[in-house]
Scaffold this active site. Structure first.
Site, PDB file in Angstrom:
ATOM      1  N   HIS A  88     -35.935   5.457  13.295  1.00  0.00           N
ATOM      2  CA  HIS A  88     -35.688   6.771  13.375  1.00  0.00           C
ATOM      3  C   HIS A  88     -34.145   6.883  13.820  1.00  0.00           C
ATOM      4  O   HIS A  88     -33.615   7.997  13.734  1.00  0.00           O
ATOM      5  CB  HIS A  88     -36.379   7.595  14.343  1.00  0.00           C
ATOM      6  CG  HIS A  88     -37.848   7.455  14.021  1.00  0.00           C
ATOM      7  ND1 HIS A  88     -38.425   8.143  12.794  1.00  0.00           N
ATOM      8  CD2 HIS A  88     -39.161   6.787  14.594  1.00  0.00           C
ATOM      9  CE1 HIS A  88     -39.679   7.938  13.019  1.00  0.00           C
ATOM     10  NE2 HIS A  88     -40.123   7.216  13.793  1.00  0.00           N
ATOM     11  N   HIS A 117     -28.809   7.043  22.295  1.00  0.00           N
ATOM     12  CA  HIS A 117     -29.112   6.719  20.777  1.00  0.00           C
ATOM     13  C   HIS A 117     -28.477   7.762  20.036  1.00  0.00           C
ATOM     14  O   HIS A 117     -27.738   8.739  20.530  1.00  0.00           O
ATOM     15  CB  HIS A 117     -30.802   6.798  20.414  1.00  0.00           C
ATOM     16  CG  HIS A 117     -31.061   8.040  20.774  1.00  0.00           C
ATOM     17  ND1 HIS A 117     -31.872   8.471  22.141  1.00  0.00           N
ATOM     18  CD2 HIS A 117     -31.565   9.521  19.978  1.00  0.00           C
ATOM     19  CE1 HIS A 117     -32.051   9.926  22.195  1.00  0.00           C
ATOM     20  NE2 HIS A 117     -31.927  10.401  21.067  1.00  0.00           N
ATOM     21  N   HIS A 119     -27.910  10.508  16.177  1.00  0.00           N
ATOM     22  CA  HIS A 119     -28.132  11.431  15.011  1.00  0.00           C
ATOM     23  C   HIS A 119     -27.148  11.623  14.101  1.00  0.00           C
ATOM     24  O   HIS A 119     -25.999  11.938  14.424  1.00  0.00           O
ATOM     25  CB  HIS A 119     -28.864  12.759  15.604  1.00  0.00           C
ATOM     26  CG  HIS A 119     -29.900  12.550  16.343  1.00  0.00           C
ATOM     27  ND1 HIS A 119     -31.372  12.353  16.050  1.00  0.00           N
ATOM     28  CD2 HIS A 119     -29.931  12.407  17.809  1.00  0.00           C
ATOM     29  CE1 HIS A 119     -31.975  12.143  17.111  1.00  0.00           C
ATOM     30  NE2 HIS A 119     -31.437  12.209  18.406  1.00  0.00           N
ATOM     31  N   GLU A 129     -27.596  17.399  15.968  1.00  0.00           N
ATOM     32  CA  GLU A 129     -28.717  18.174  16.026  1.00  0.00           C
ATOM     33  C   GLU A 129     -28.337  19.416  16.596  1.00  0.00           C
ATOM     34  O   GLU A 129     -28.639  20.641  16.183  1.00  0.00           O
ATOM     35  CB  GLU A 129     -29.852  17.332  17.012  1.00  0.00           C
ATOM     36  CG  GLU A 129     -30.250  16.037  16.573  1.00  0.00           C
ATOM     37  CD  GLU A 129     -31.611  15.639  16.944  1.00  0.00           C
ATOM     38  OE1 GLU A 129     -32.410  15.741  16.040  1.00  0.00           O
ATOM     39  OE2 GLU A 129     -31.597  15.469  18.207  1.00  0.00           O
ATOM     40  N   HIS A 142     -26.765  10.828  22.099  1.00  0.00           N
ATOM     41  CA  HIS A 142     -27.699  11.331  23.476  1.00  0.00           C
ATOM     42  C   HIS A 142     -27.720  10.378  24.349  1.00  0.00           C
ATOM     43  O   HIS A 142     -28.439   9.148  23.975  1.00  0.00           O
ATOM     44  CB  HIS A 142     -29.189  11.793  22.907  1.00  0.00           C
ATOM     45  CG  HIS A 142     -29.337  13.175  22.103  1.00  0.00           C
ATOM     46  ND1 HIS A 142     -30.032  13.369  21.291  1.00  0.00           N
ATOM     47  CD2 HIS A 142     -28.159  14.076  21.782  1.00  0.00           C
ATOM     48  CE1 HIS A 142     -29.914  14.451  20.551  1.00  0.00           C
ATOM     49  NE2 HIS A 142     -28.774  14.923  20.923  1.00  0.00           N
ATOM     50  N   THR A 224     -36.120  16.067  21.156  1.00  0.00           N
ATOM     51  CA  THR A 224     -35.903  16.420  19.673  1.00  0.00           C
ATOM     52  C   THR A 224     -36.748  15.601  18.790  1.00  0.00           C
ATOM     53  O   THR A 224     -36.684  16.018  17.527  1.00  0.00           O
ATOM     54  CB  THR A 224     -34.668  16.491  19.220  1.00  0.00           C
ATOM     55  OG1 THR A 224     -33.914  15.137  19.476  1.00  0.00           O
ATOM     56  CG2 THR A 224     -33.610  17.240  20.313  1.00  0.00           C
TER      57      THR A 224
END
Length: 310
Positions: A88, A117, A119, A129, A142, A224
């Site tokens: 992910h 991590h 996104h 996000e 994050h 999230t």
């Protein structure tokens, strides 16, 4: 038996990115019938009223004069850094002589670092996000912390103020970000889901924060990713850090659990509902002091004028 710091970190990573199964046996994804649009029916907590991320409307925030955020052990290079493709995201864990922590800045507690991590999008037009006034950045970082008052991650995740996550936006730069280079190089070794790699150079966590950490947005929200636990105090910095297109391409070379390109791994903004978004004043400590000085000068000037007219 007490868990080691590494075991605690792994426990949180499993929680934040768990491949939870729905009744139909399929795992959550970022697209299709098990994507974010359907998380609320797959996981009850993902349909709550305090979900993240959100769109931050800067015209509707309330200014707060908090003490500056205080970062403990954020300038100390870790003894080890490792990145994993968990299907992910690219998730980073560290070993450190003393655990990094964050406190003050309006936080109600001392929060211990667990992992960070990313996104990102399929291209640089999208990826983050959170959005700010509708603007989406190509990537969001994050940094996840848990409330040390609860003694363990397992206990903190049950509490409304259990986690504090720092959100850092990344914007495209013409040159590589040196702090990200060892990490993005390691990504080429973990293109398949479940793989992990050591990171050759261990930069301190401070290197992954904006130069200006005085201005940030604050609100109460959730994880999230499923199961979207509403236990997060969010801090989203107003200033971004740089990343080059070359470095972004290494993230986009990763594959997810279905051996498809791991891109667009972001949840769309959720309704704000009745929540308030706060903003820390720029150089909040100085601003609070200047505010007091200004009131004092105003009072003294008014008294002088009054006495002159007597």
């Amino acid at each position: 038996m007490a868990l080691t710091p590494l075991a605690l970190c792994l426990a949180l990573m499993a929680l934040l990115t768990q491949d939870v199964r729905s009744d139909g046996g399929a795992s959550w994804t970022y697209s299709g019938q098990h994507g974010p649009r359907h998380w609320g029916t797959m996981f009850r907590t993902c349909a709550g009223n305090r979900q993240s991320p959100i769109n931050i409307e800067t015209a509707n925030v309330k200014t707060e004069f908090w003490k500056p955020l205080r970062f403990k052990n954020y300038d100390d290079p870790p003894t080890r850094m490792r990145v994993k493709n968990n299907g992910h995201s690219a998730q980073v864990e560290i070993d450190a002589a003393s655990a990094p922590r964050v406190t003050d800045g309006g936080l109600k507690g001392d929060y211990i670092f667990a992992q960070f991590h990313f996104h990102w999008g399929a291209d640089s037009a999208l990826g983050s996000e959170h959005t700010i006034d509708g603007v989406r950045y190509p990537m969001e970082l994050h940094l996840v912390h848990y409330n040390g008052a609860y003694g363990s991650l397992a206990e903190a995740i049950k509490r409304q103020d259990g986690l504090a996550v720092l959100g850092v936006m990344l914007e495209v730069s013409e040159t590589d970000n040196p702090a990200l280079t060892p990490l993005t190089n390691a990504l080429l070794n973990i293109t398949d889901s479940g793989m992990f790699s050591g990171v050759s150079a261990t930069y301190p966590l401070r290197a992954f924060l904006p130069n200006n950490v005085d201005k940030f947005y604050r609100y109460e929200g959730s994880l999230t990713t499923p199961t979207c636990n509403e236990v997060v105090t969010w801090t989203v910095f107003a200033h971004a850090i740089p990343i080059s297109e070359k470095q972004l391409r290494n993230f986009r070379a990763m594959m997810n659990d279905h051996h498809e390109p791991l891109v667009n791994n972001f949840r769309p903004p959720q309704p704000l509902n009745n929540r308030k978004v706060l903003v820390a004043a720029q150089s909040s400590g100085d601003s609070a002091t200047m505010k007091k000085i200004g009131l004092t000068v105003y009072f003294m000037t008014s008294m002088a004028v009054l006495m002159m007219n007597m």
